[in-house]
Design an enzyme around this catalytic site. Structure first.
Site, short mmCIF file in Angstrom:
data_model
loop_
_atom_site.label_atom_id
_atom_site.label_comp_id
_atom_site.label_asym_id
_atom_site.label_seq_id
_atom_site.Cartn_x
_atom_site.Cartn_y
_atom_site.Cartn_z
N LYS A 44 -2.19 33.18 59.74
CA LYS A 44 -1.35 32.05 60.62
C LYS A 44 -0.95 32.70 61.90
CE LYS A 44 2.00 30.90 57.70
NZ LYS A 44 3.23 30.58 56.62
N LYS A 46 0.87 35.39 62.23
CA LYS A 46 2.04 35.96 61.98
C LYS A 46 1.92 37.38 61.50
CE LYS A 46 5.24 32.20 60.98
NZ LYS A 46 6.10 31.54 60.20
#
Ligand code: C2G
Length: 129
Positions: A44, A46
């Site tokens: 993602k 992240k």
């Protein structure tokens, strides 16, 4: 028994997360949360401060949450909804429209994000201190 399901990273657990989980729980009788694994987080884009184990323990400690399970892929939602017999899929409004494909198996709801707070914002404030 109305089951609500949601997903997220929930890093640096903050008031925006609390208010989302609270509102989601009020939509049914049970709230189950897919917490993004560390590997999925990287997909993602992240890099979370806390590990999956820590983030899932923190989310599980919320009085609004009944069950936590790992989120490994984008695609697992349909299978999870069927497996957990979820009636409602809910998530913050930053995702609006992104999960409408699930509407054939459950209600899909996007709840207003809490303004002024995010894990990214917290990191930026901390890096300045
Ligand atoms: N959220 C919110 N208000 C904020 C910050 C986050 O309501 N100020 C909500 C998000 O909209 C999301 C949940 O809190 O519904 C978790 O947010 P994140 O931890 O940022 O998770 P996200 O990256 O949105 O992951 O497959 C779905 C993804 O795993 C969602």
């Amino acid at each position: 028994m109305k089951v609500v399901i949601t997903y997220g990273t929930f890093d640096l657990f903050h008031i925006g997360h609390v208010r989302l989980l609270k509102r989601l729980r009020m939509l049914g009788d049970k709230l189950i949360v897919g917490v993004s694994s560390d590997e999925f987080n990287l997909k993602k884009g992240k890099k979370s401060i806390f590990s999956y184990e820590e983030r899932s323990e923190i989310v599980n400690s919320s009085k609004y949450v009944d069950l936590v399970f790992p989120e490994y892929t984008w695609e697992q939602k349909r299978e999870d909804i069927i497996y957990y017999n979820a009636n409602v899929f809910g998530i913050g409004s930053d995702w609006i429209g992104k999960f409408d494909d699930l509407k054939d198996i459950c209600e899909v709801i996007y709840l207003e994000r809490t303004e002024g707070i995010s894990s990214t914002y917290i990191k930026s404030v901390l890096s300045l201190s």
